[in-house]
Design an enzyme around this catalytic site. Structure first.
Site, PDB file in Angstrom:
ATOM      1  N   GLU A  48      14.660 -44.634  -6.122  1.00 37.51           N
ATOM      2  CA  GLU A  48      13.815 -44.239  -4.992  1.00 37.51           C
ATOM      3  C   GLU A  48      14.404 -44.687  -3.667  1.00 37.51           C
ATOM      4  OE1 GLU A  48       9.966 -46.109  -5.521  1.00 37.51           O
ATOM      5  OE2 GLU A  48      10.861 -47.734  -6.644  1.00 37.51           O
TER       6      GLU A  48
ATOM      7  N   ARG B  14       5.654 -49.635 -15.122  1.00 40.19           N
ATOM      8  CA  ARG B  14       6.401 -50.126 -13.967  1.00 40.19           C
ATOM      9  C   ARG B  14       5.912 -51.522 -13.614  1.00 40.19           C
ATOM     10  NH1 ARG B  14       5.938 -47.106  -8.291  1.00 40.19           N
ATOM     11  NH2 ARG B  14       3.864 -48.032  -8.340  1.00 40.19           N
TER      12      ARG B  14
ATOM     13  N   LYS C 199       0.842  -1.203   0.000  1.00 40.07           N
ATOM     14  CA  LYS C 199       0.000   0.000   0.000  1.00 40.07           C
ATOM     15  C   LYS C 199       0.872   1.247   0.000  1.00 40.07           C
ATOM     16  CE  LYS C 199      -3.708  -0.552   2.547  1.00 40.07           C
ATOM     17  NZ  LYS C 199      -4.293  -0.756   3.885  1.00 40.07           N
TER      18      LYS C 199
ATOM     19  N   TYR D  36      12.395 -34.514 -17.610  1.00 38.22           N
ATOM     20  CA  TYR D  36      10.949 -34.301 -17.617  1.00 38.22           C
ATOM     21  C   TYR D  36      10.378 -34.590 -16.241  1.00 38.22           C
ATOM     22  CZ  TYR D  36      10.399 -39.368 -17.647  1.00 38.22           C
ATOM     23  OH  TYR D  36      10.456 -40.676 -17.299  1.00 38.22           O
TER      24      TYR D  36
ATOM     25  N   GLY E 183      11.600 -41.713  -8.170  1.00 37.45           N
ATOM     26  CA  GLY E 183      10.353 -41.869  -7.422  1.00 37.45           C
ATOM     27  C   GLY E 183      10.508 -41.084  -6.138  1.00 37.45           C
ATOM     28  N   THR E 184      10.184 -39.796  -6.224  1.00 36.87           N
ATOM     29  CA  THR E 184      10.527 -38.929  -5.088  1.00 36.87           C
ATOM     30  C   THR E 184       9.610 -39.124  -3.873  1.00 36.87           C
ATOM     31  OG1 THR E 184       9.312 -37.168  -6.211  1.00 36.87           O
ATOM     32  CG2 THR E 184      11.710 -37.147  -6.418  1.00 36.87           C
ATOM     33  N   ASN E 185       8.474 -39.805  -4.038  1.00 35.11           N
ATOM     34  CA  ASN E 185       7.678 -40.125  -2.832  1.00 35.11           C
ATOM     35  C   ASN E 185       8.463 -41.078  -1.939  1.00 35.11           C
ATOM     36  OD1 ASN E 185       5.679 -38.673  -4.047  1.00 35.11           O
ATOM     37  ND2 ASN E 185       4.366 -40.416  -4.504  1.00 35.11           N
ATOM     38  N   ASP E 186       8.858 -42.213  -2.525  1.00 35.32           N
ATOM     39  CA  ASP E 186       9.612 -43.182  -1.736  1.00 35.32           C
ATOM     40  C   ASP E 186      10.984 -42.639  -1.356  1.00 35.32           C
ATOM     41  OD1 ASP E 186       8.349 -45.624  -0.973  1.00 35.32           O
ATOM     42  OD2 ASP E 186       8.069 -46.050  -3.105  1.00 35.32           O
TER      43      ASP E 186
ATOM     44  N   ARG F 279       1.304 -47.475 -13.367  1.00 32.34           N
ATOM     45  CA  ARG F 279       1.418 -48.425 -12.250  1.00 32.34           C
ATOM     46  C   ARG F 279       0.573 -49.650 -12.587  1.00 32.34           C
ATOM     47  NH1 ARG F 279       0.357 -43.388  -9.702  1.00 32.34           N
ATOM     48  NH2 ARG F 279       1.988 -42.756  -8.240  1.00 32.34           N
TER      49      ARG F 279
ATOM     50  N   HIS G  68     -16.236  -8.651   0.928  1.00 31.40           N
ATOM     51  CA  HIS G  68     -15.227  -9.531   1.519  1.00 31.40           C
ATOM     52  C   HIS G  68     -15.331 -10.953   0.980  1.00 31.40           C
ATOM     53  CE1 HIS G  68     -13.584 -12.162   4.744  1.00 31.40           C
ATOM     54  NE2 HIS G  68     -12.642 -11.258   4.758  1.00 31.40           N
TER      55      HIS G  68
ATOM     56  N   GLY H 134      -8.054  -7.292   3.896  1.00 30.03           N
ATOM     57  CA  GLY H 134      -8.948  -7.381   5.045  1.00 30.03           C
ATOM     58  C   GLY H 134      -8.385  -8.117   6.250  1.00 30.03           C
TER      59      GLY H 134
ATOM     60  N   MET I 177      -5.692  -7.240   8.161  1.00 30.50           N
ATOM     61  CA  MET I 177      -5.151  -6.423   9.242  1.00 30.50           C
ATOM     62  C   MET I 177      -5.982  -5.151   9.412  1.00 30.50           C
ATOM     63  SD  MET I 177      -1.160  -7.201   8.846  1.00 30.50           S
ATOM     64  CE  MET I 177      -1.232  -6.532   7.227  1.00 30.50           C
TER      65      MET I 177
ATOM     66  N   CYS J  42       8.841 -39.008 -11.234  1.00 30.69           N
ATOM     67  CA  CYS J  42       7.450 -39.447 -11.310  1.00 30.69           C
ATOM     68  C   CYS J  42       6.742 -39.397  -9.966  1.00 30.69           C
ATOM     69  CB  CYS J  42       7.351 -40.846 -11.907  1.00 30.69           C
ATOM     70  SG  CYS J  42       8.102 -42.094 -10.868  1.00 30.69           S
TER      71      CYS J  42
ATOM     72  N   ARG K 274      -3.227  -1.561  -6.408  1.00 29.78           N
ATOM     73  CA  ARG K 274      -2.333  -2.728  -6.434  1.00 29.78           C
ATOM     74  C   ARG K 274      -2.770  -3.598  -7.605  1.00 29.78           C
ATOM     75  NH1 ARG K 274      -5.350  -4.903  -1.051  1.00 29.78           N
ATOM     76  NH2 ARG K 274      -7.378  -4.837  -2.024  1.00 29.78           N
TER      77      ARG K 274
ATOM     78  N   ARG L 186      -3.138   3.176   8.600  1.00 28.58           N
ATOM     79  CA  ARG L 186      -3.487   2.029   7.747  1.00 28.58           C
ATOM     80  C   ARG L 186      -2.365   1.000   7.707  1.00 28.58           C
ATOM     81  NH1 ARG L 186      -4.708   4.513   1.983  1.00 28.58           N
ATOM     82  NH2 ARG L 186      -6.039   2.665   1.834  1.00 28.58           N
TER      83      ARG L 186
ATOM     84  N   SER M  33      13.889 -43.020 -13.491  1.00 28.71           N
ATOM     85  CA  SER M  33      12.760 -42.196 -13.085  1.00 28.71           C
ATOM     86  C   SER M  33      12.846 -42.066 -11.572  1.00 28.71           C
ATOM     87  CB  SER M  33      11.448 -42.845 -13.513  1.00 28.71           C
ATOM     88  OG  SER M  33      10.386 -42.030 -13.104  1.00 28.71           O
TER      89      SER M  33
HETATM   90  P1  ADP Z   1      -7.599  -2.439   3.851  1.00 30.82           P
HETATM   91  O1  ADP Z   1      -6.176  -2.802   3.688  1.00 30.82           O
HETATM   92  O2  ADP Z   1      -8.366  -3.343   4.740  1.00 30.82           O
HETATM   93  O3  ADP Z   1      -8.266  -2.169   2.536  1.00 30.82           O
HETATM   94  P2  ADP Z   1      -7.318   0.390   4.142  1.00 30.82           P
HETATM   95  O4  ADP Z   1      -6.127   0.910   4.854  1.00 30.82           O
HETATM   96  O5  ADP Z   1      -7.253   0.430   2.677  1.00 30.82           O
HETATM   97  O6  ADP Z   1      -7.615  -1.062   4.660  1.00 30.82           O
HETATM   98  O7  ADP Z   1      -8.520   1.239   4.685  1.00 30.82           O
HETATM   99  C1  ADP Z   1      -9.824   0.796   4.825  1.00 30.82           C
HETATM  100  C2  ADP Z   1     -10.816   1.794   4.232  1.00 30.82           C
HETATM  101  O8  ADP Z   1     -10.628   3.093   4.744  1.00 30.82           O
HETATM  102  C3  ADP Z   1     -10.673   1.892   2.738  1.00 30.82           C
HETATM  103  O9  ADP Z   1     -11.959   1.848   2.172  1.00 30.82           O
HETATM  104  C4  ADP Z   1     -10.056   3.228   2.509  1.00 30.82           C
HETATM  105  O10 ADP Z   1     -10.501   3.773   1.327  1.00 30.82           O
HETATM  106  C5  ADP Z   1     -10.495   4.045   3.713  1.00 30.82           C
HETATM  107  N1  ADP Z   1      -9.460   5.016   4.059  1.00 30.82           N
HETATM  108  C6  ADP Z   1      -8.218   4.749   4.471  1.00 30.82           C
HETATM  109  N2  ADP Z   1      -7.489   5.868   4.630  1.00 30.82           N
HETATM  110  C7  ADP Z   1      -8.309   6.887   4.304  1.00 30.82           C
HETATM  111  C8  ADP Z   1      -8.143   8.319   4.252  1.00 30.82           C
HETATM  112  N3  ADP Z   1      -6.969   8.894   4.546  1.00 30.82           N
HETATM  113  N4  ADP Z   1      -9.193   9.043   3.888  1.00 30.82           N
HETATM  114  C9  ADP Z   1     -10.366   8.465   3.589  1.00 30.82           C
HETATM  115  N5  ADP Z   1     -10.600   7.135   3.615  1.00 30.82           N
HETATM  116  C10 ADP Z   1      -9.574   6.351   3.967  1.00 30.82           C
HETATM  117 MG    MG Z   2       7.933 -46.257  -5.026  1.00 31.08          MG
HETATM  118 MG    MG Z   3      -7.712  -1.012   1.222  1.00 32.83          MG
END
Ligand code: ADP
Ligand code: MG
Ligand code: MG
Length: 906
Positions: free
Chosen positions: A776, A641, A34, A883, A797-800, A586, A478, A113, A115, A863, A362, A104, A795
């Site tokens: 093997e 085999r 981020k 292979y 036989g990496t399991n054994d 086999r 989510h 989602g 952290m 294999c 991202r 953030r 060949s």
């Molecule tokens: P996550 O990694 O869970 O997406 P974010 O850090 O992106 O968490 O933030 C969660 C929400 O808060 C997002 O919808 C983001 O747009 C909003 N948010 C984060 N920082 C700001 C900010 N400075 N101003 C307005 N909204 C924010």
């Molecule tokens: Mg074997």
């Molecule tokens: Mg976000």
């Protein structure tokens, strides 16, 4: 004392509009994904609310020291905070015009989602007045304050969110209104007091002595304390259980840490010309080139993802009064971002009174189908080349495309429809909580998780579920995002579904249908439909896109890919998937079912004539087996085999037989019947070994029962002769298993050559059949130079080989202690899933090298199941294997992984 390491990086503009960003997109390991991309967006001139990023390394130092700040770090943060205040021309906590910030999280790898984030930080009893004065909107200001207390209490202090939700409900009841938006400024102001009271009552004075004022815990008024606690909480969220689980599932290292972004707030909830939203620059479900996402007018942050209110599609944004400009600018930015990152981007934005702000971008998570489609389109658009396109698709992800779908011929009634959020079909018992799904899965049952909307606490249940069904939330909710990432089918936003999670049932609106816990339901995440009962599922066919990418992959890969198959259907399937031969057929699987009787007679019958007859029968059925297999693989090599497992595996279970005898005794069976059973039991007992996997099996079996390999070799040669006479091009190869000395192979080779020569003469055709061995056992790898003098191919036989190198019995250790070894970091990976680099792969490498000393023309394959594992494929590519061979459904995965291995090594 100031710090010698750089811990904090600024992003965004200064007061004069000059870009003062210190980082860029290549610094994800330091700034997190981020932070690095906020910096990059600022660098390319996009509107980013200014802020600063505290490094991931600081998080790890803080965590490793037992939550103690590295020396000087807090001072540096204070400097950057003061700098941010100067850039913004506002001070945090100011009574006239306060700066508010978000705090953030943001790790190097995207963990959506998982952290925590705190918004509106800096509000207190003084600065609230400034916010009111600046916005001339008391309702907005009090709403921001109450949101902040709620979020801070929940995220930073760990208080239960329901405490606050209940207080809101009580307030609404008291005022006689139904919606949050009906609460007026005075109500919200009162709520702030109620929330502060909840805070004081529920936060422990012992844990937070700094928050005690006049003997009681108070909500912190000092913005600096708010800020420090929030940063510490984000650091701490790196190790919260759901984040740890997510990393394990996605193979992300535990020592990366998370960065913290402190960023000036912008407000999407300042009225009807403000909005917030999330978007993808292309459709992440199918890869189509279209703007995709949702927005909400007059809303803040999480509201879109949380699925609380019904969102509108992003394409409509530019038609909304007061949002036209921002909507058009956003679409321009989509294009700028794609051209800059040369990839599909995932975006968070907020519009504050008509002005657009970019809050995140991202590389967007996408389904396998979308990944293929986007990669191919971007090659056509000239954004990337074929090589990069091949690198863009996760081999493991291809599995999704091979996921089951509803059988086209199946008849079913659709009871509800929702959004097709993640493709593939699922059938399972309805379960209304994540915990119930996990428990049912452990009991071996298949489930569909049914939720109002999922949240990060549901992760374990989402992993365990066959499919996910929600009644709320859009395509970027989510449930949808996580399901797509994991390749789990998902239908979301099924509004007709009235879920009562307490009662564990869901009613379907407009009907008297009720889904109760344990009821079988089916869903199709490709089309978004829900069905009561189980629909027949079928495996899908390869799409054109997959074919295209795999053809490109074939241009780059050096490793061959073969399949492990032992019946004609699998052989045909693997050919369709692009296998270049059979690496392991086999033959023991050919002795199961009704043929078990024949081999039992052969092993157990004392009568020479009966045994001969059984051998004859075995020979006949094997000729048929090999004929069909070789025909299916016409023109391609097929390694057969010879019989490998301990003989007792073909016999009845002695324990069951004992029970049967006891029952017969009790039932007064005749003495002769009993005697016969007892004799049988004695014979079977004679085959029981202490360590069957290290006992009479493999080549040893062939040496002790020479008739078995002989009849198999004769059957192979005869089938080949027959096909040749029919004008086909059969290419069998014979593999002797579990060899540990060259003498074993030498003996078997001599016999095989004799048999083949005989058949060739009888049939009057030329039969060239390469003869090789499996490597093997460690001794085989160590003496590969000797063994290679008698082998046309190896060949591995990496399991054994993994079992015998570690001395691990797979069936025992995988359940018993490998999980502990992994969590204690005694092993980096499960060596049965990904080949052990340091040991087993070293033996393979040694075997390949020594093998070539003994026979420069030797062909070396793998294999074991590792042959279908992308990480192992990289290792095998590096150590010179020719292979890999894997199960038919892994062949596409292996082709792609092999190409990526070659490209990486270049
Ligand atoms: P996550 O990694 O869970 O997406 P974010 O850090 O992106 O968490 O933030 C969660 C929400 O808060 C997002 O919808 C983001 O747009 C909003 N948010 C984060 N920082 C700001 C900010 N400075 N101003 C307005 N909204 C924010
Ligand atoms: Mg074997
Ligand atoms: Mg976000």
């Amino acid at each position: 004392m100031s710090d010698s390491v750089k811990r904090v990086y600024a992003f965004g503009n200064d007061a004069n509009g000059k870009n003062v960003t210190e980082g860029n997109t290549d610094m994800k390991a330091i700034l997190g994904g981020k932070g690095a991309n906020l910096a990059e967006m600022a660098n390319i001139g996009l509107p980013v609310p200014p802020g600063f990023t505290i490094t991931c390394q600081t998080c790890m130092e803080y965590a490793n020291a037992g939550n103690v700040w590295p020396e000087g770090a807090l001072d540096t943060i204070a400097e950057y905070r003061a700098d941010l205040e100067e850039r913004m021309g506002k001070k945090i906590g100011d009574a006239k015009d306060p700066l508010l910030v978000s705090v953030r999280s943001g790790a190097p790898m995207s963990m959506p989602g998982m952290m925590d984030t705190v918004l509106n930080l800096g509000l207190n009893d003084e600065s609230i007045n400034g916010l009111i004065a600046q916005t001339e909107n008391p309702r907005f200001a009090w709403d921001s304050y109450r949101r902040f207390i709620q979020m801070f209490s929940n995220v930073v202090m760990g208080l239960d969110g329901d405490l606050f939700e209940n207080a809101i409900i009580a307030m609404k009841n008291d005022r006689g209104v139904s919606s949050d938006t009906d609460l007026v400024a005075e109500d919200l102001q009162e709520l702030v007091d109620v929330f502060k009271g909840i805070f004081s009552q529920n936060v422990s004075a012992e844990d937070y002595p700094t928050l005690v004022v006049d003997g009681t815990v108070q909500f912190p008024q000092d913005p600096m304390i708010q800020l420090q606690l929030a940063i510490e909480a984000v650091f701490g969220s790196w190790n919260n259980p759901r984040a740890v689980l997510y990393r394990k599932k996605n193979k992300i290292a535990d020592d990366l840490g998370t960065a913290v972004n402190v960023q000036s707030m912008v407000f999407g909830n300042k009225g009807n010309t403000s909005a917030t939203g999330v978007a993808f620059t292309r459709n992440p479900a199918n890869g189509e080139k279209e703007f995709y996402g949702d927005y909400l007018v007059n809303a803040q942050g999480e509201d879109v993802v949380a699925g609380i209110r019904n969102t509108s599609p992003i394409a409509e944004l530019k038609n909304v009064d007061g949002l036209e400009e921002a909507g058009k600018q956003l679409e321009d930015i989509f294009v700028i971002l794609e051209n800059h990152f040369r990839d599909m981007c995932d975006i968070e934005f907020t519009i504050e009174q008509g002005k657009l702000w970019m809050l995140q971008t991202r590389a967007g998570k996408r389904t396998a189908a979308a990944a293929l489609h986007i990669a191919i389109q971007m090659v056509e658009e000239g954004l990337i080349d074929k090589r990069e396109a091949v690198m863009r698709v996760e081999p493991e992800q291809l599995d999704q495309l091979l996921h089951p779908q509803f059988d086209k011929n199946a008849k079913y009634d659709v009871v509800a429809r929702g959004l097709n959020a993640s493709p593939g079909a699922a059938v399972g018992e309805a379960m209304f909580s994540a915990a119930d799904v996990v428990a049912a899965k452990e009991a071996g049952r298949k489930c569909v998780l049914v939720r109002w909307e999922t949240n990060p606490d549901d992760l374990a249940g989402m992993i365990a579920a066959e499919g996910i069904l929600t009644s709320h939330g859009g395509k970027t909710s989510h449930a949808a995002v996580i399901a797509r990432g994991m390749g789990v089918p998902c239908v979301c936003g099924v509004e007709a579904l009235k879920i009562d999670a307490e009662k564990k049932e869901a009613q379907i609106a407009g009907s008297d249908l009720v889904i109760r816990e344990g009821d079988l339901i089916s869903l199709d995440g490709t089309t978004g439909i829900v069905v009561l009962g189980a629909v027949d599922l079928v495996k899908p066919e390869l799409t054109g896109d997959l074919d295209t990418i795999l053809e490109w992959a074939d241009e780059f890969r050096r490793l061959g890919v073969r399949a492990n198959a032992d019946n004609p259907e699998d052989a045909k399937l693997s050919r369709e998937f692009g296998a270049q031969g059979i690496g392991l057929c086999r033959t023991e699987h050919m002795f199961l079912g009704d043929r078990k009787q024949i081999i039992q007679t052969y092993i157990l019958n004392d009568d020479e004539l009966n045994r001969e007859r059984a051998a004859e029968q075995l020979y006949e059925v094997q000729v048929g087996d090999f004929y069909e297999m070789l025909k299916a693989m016409d023109g391609l090599p097929m390694i057969v085999r010879l019989l490998d497992p301990p003989l007792h595996e073909f016999l009845d279970n002695p324990r069951e037989l004992e029970v049967e005898i006891a029952r017969l005794e009790a039932g007064g069976a005749s003495a002769s019947d009993l005697a016969e059973k007892r004799e049988l039991l004695e014979k079977i007992d004679g085959f029981v070994e202490q360590n069957p996997m290290l006992g009479m099996r493999g080549v040893r079996l062939g040496i002790m029962y020479p008739q078995l390999p002989e009849l198999q070799i004769r059957a192979i040669a005869s089938a080949m002769a027959k096909l040749k006479k029919e004008g086909l091009d059969p290419k069998p190869e014979i593999m002797i298993p579990l060899v540990s000395t060259v003498n074993e192979l030498s003996l078997m080779r001599g016999k095989a050559e004799g048999v083949i020569a005989e058949v060739a003469q009888e049939a009057g055709v030329e039969l060239e059949i390469p003869i090789g061995t499996m490597i093997e056992l460690p001794r085989a790898a160590l003496t590969a130079d000797e063994i290679a003098t008698k082998a046309d191919f190896f060949s591995f036989g990496t399991n054994d080989l993994t079992q015998t190198t570690f001395g691990f019995s797979r069936d025992d250790v995988e359940g018993e202690f490998i999980p502990t070894y992994l969590s204690e970091h005694l092993l980096p990976v499960n060596p049965f899933a990904t080949v052990d680099e340091g040991g087993v792969a070293k033996l393979v490498g040694m075997g390949v090298e020594l093998g070539h000393e003994g026979n420069p023309d030797i062909v070396c394959g793998v294999c074991g199941e590792h042959g279908g594992d992308p990480d192992s494929i990289h290792t095998f590519n590096r150590i010179g294997v020719d292979y890999v061979s894997c199960s038919p459904y892994r062949v596409p995965v292996a082709r792609l992984a092999a190409a990526q291995a070659s490209i990486k090594e270049d």
